[in-house]
Design an enzyme around this catalytic site. Structure first.
Site, PDB file in Angstrom:
ATOM      1  N   MET A   1       0.834  -1.197   0.000  1.00 40.38           N
ATOM      2  CA  MET A   1       0.000   0.000   0.000  1.00 40.38           C
ATOM      3  C   MET A   1       0.876   1.258   0.000  1.00 40.38           C
ATOM      4  SD  MET A   1      -3.430  -0.907   2.036  1.00 40.38           S
ATOM      5  CE  MET A   1      -2.830  -0.712   3.698  1.00 40.38           C
TER       6      MET A   1
ATOM      7  N   GLY B   1      11.141  -2.724   5.389  1.00 35.10           N
ATOM      8  CA  GLY B   1      10.371  -3.969   5.466  1.00 35.10           C
ATOM      9  C   GLY B   1       9.878  -4.365   4.082  1.00 35.10           C
ATOM     10  N   HIS B   2       9.278  -3.399   3.380  1.00 31.65           N
ATOM     11  CA  HIS B   2       8.826  -3.670   2.011  1.00 31.65           C
ATOM     12  C   HIS B   2      10.015  -4.046   1.127  1.00 31.65           C
ATOM     13  CE1 HIS B   2       5.616  -0.668   3.318  1.00 31.65           C
ATOM     14  NE2 HIS B   2       4.881  -1.697   2.947  1.00 31.65           N
TER      15      HIS B   2
ATOM     16  N   LYS C   1       4.911  -9.850   9.377  1.00 30.96           N
ATOM     17  CA  LYS C   1       4.363  -8.848  10.295  1.00 30.96           C
ATOM     18  C   LYS C   1       2.831  -8.949  10.299  1.00 30.96           C
ATOM     19  CE  LYS C   1       3.976  -3.892  10.477  1.00 30.96           C
ATOM     20  NZ  LYS C   1       2.578  -3.980  10.479  1.00 30.96           N
TER      21      LYS C   1
ATOM     22  N   SER D   1       4.291   1.448   7.744  1.00 31.03           N
ATOM     23  CA  SER D   1       3.993   2.751   7.137  1.00 31.03           C
ATOM     24  C   SER D   1       3.296   3.653   8.142  1.00 31.03           C
ATOM     25  CB  SER D   1       3.100   2.558   5.913  1.00 31.03           C
ATOM     26  OG  SER D   1       3.683   1.633   5.037  1.00 31.03           O
ATOM     27  N   ARG D   2       2.615   3.038   9.107  1.00 28.40           N
ATOM     28  CA  ARG D   2       1.874   3.835  10.090  1.00 28.40           C
ATOM     29  C   ARG D   2       2.795   4.462  11.142  1.00 28.40           C
ATOM     30  NH1 ARG D   2      -2.116  -0.257   9.057  1.00 28.40           N
ATOM     31  NH2 ARG D   2      -4.080   0.725   8.427  1.00 28.40           N
TER      32      ARG D   2
END
Ligand code: AMP
Length: 281
Positions: A30, A36-37, A149, A186-187
């Site tokens: 997203m 991580g991505h 995750k 991302s949060r």
């Protein structure tokens, strides 16, 4: 690296690759990308000839309109990050491209979706399955990469592939953490400085749970984790469950066979964070 906004452009590029016998690795995201991505993208690059990364904030998987509104969107910096990665094609469609008409499909994942994220985010996994099944249909990858995750999401996707007979290898990738242990998300960029400082307590508590396993019952370990985090006054545990790795059924004794995973969701102010830890057999 090429950027595509439409399904037909992406299909055209991929058809040519498949015609040439190239294998395709796919990383759905997203956006608001972080290391991580990138670990998923790197893994995909090491196992495939071509790597596709999708960046799409999927509205149907958000049960909270504020969460959808506030979700970070930063395509330019995402593209800059991916430019230095093995990514070949970025697919960043508009909502109308993916949903030219409402998607009314209802998936039934049985017990897998009744607990944890499924329980606290009603409709979330149906939305995940809608978008991932559409993306899989467009990309038709040989392998797709998912982070542990989102442990329950990984279980749901594996189940969906088997339900739909999709010949796609689902590859699980380890959780990438900040130096202080906080799982990258991302949060995280939405956290206030105060919440960011206290947030590593989540993973610290999971590590203590790992040490406590076997010395206390699963029920006691769960209580200790929740109490420790809630005591901070700044974090609020929504759930912490210790479940069987495969069935996601709650574990009542450490003697039950199979691996167990402790999954947690915590509110840091308005930001909801998830994490988990695997209890080895
Ligand atoms: P998202 O953009 O949050 O939907 O995540 C896209 C993919 O990246 C999902 O498979 C996530 O599980 C994975 N992912 C997100 N954060 C991490 C992380 N810290 N470590 C490993 N994988 C991650």
């Amino acid at each position: 690296m090429e950027l595509f906004k439409t399904i037909s452009e992406l299909r055209q590029a991929l058809n040519a690759d498949k015609h040439n016998g190239l294998t395709i690795g796919f990383v759905p995201t997203m956006g608001a990308l972080h290391q991580g991505h990138l670990s998923l993208v790197n893994r995909a690059g090491s196992e495939n000839d071509r790597v596709v990364v999708s960046i799409f904030v999927n509205p149907t998987q958000f049960n909270d309109p504020n969460d959808l509104r506030n979700y970070p969107r930063r395509l330019d910096s995402d593209l800059a990050l991916l430019a230095d990665s093995p990514c070949d094609y970025v697919f960043a469609p508009a909502v109308e491209e993916i949903y030219p008409e409402p998607d009314n499909r209802k998936f039934d994942f049985g017990a897998l979706e009744l607990v944890m994220e499924g329980q606290f985010r009603p409709g979330h996994f149906n939305g995940v399955a809608q978008v991932v099944s559409k993306l899989f249909d467009v990309v038709k990858p040989d392998k797709a990469y998912f982070g542990l995750k989102d442990f329950q999401q990984y279980s749901i996707i594996k189940n969906m592939c088997s339900m739909l007979n999709l010949p796609i290898g689902i590859v699980a990738c380890d959780i990438v953490r900040e130096a202080d242990g906080l799982a990258m998300s991302s949060r995280n960029m939405l956290l206030t400085p105060e919440h960011r400082t206290i947030a590593p307590l989540i993973y610290k508590s999971l590590q203590i749970a790992l040490e406590e396993a076997g010395h206390f019952t699963p029920e006691e370990v769960k209580k200790h984790v929740k109490d420790r985090i809630n005591l901070s006054g700044l974090l609020r545990v929504e759930y912490f469950e210790i479940v069987d790795e495969l069935t996601l059924e709650a574990v009542s004794s450490w003697d039950q066979k199979g691996s167990k995973v402790g999954c947690i969701a915590v509110f840091a102010g308005k930001v909801r964070l998830i994490d988990n830890i695997i209890f080895a057999k």
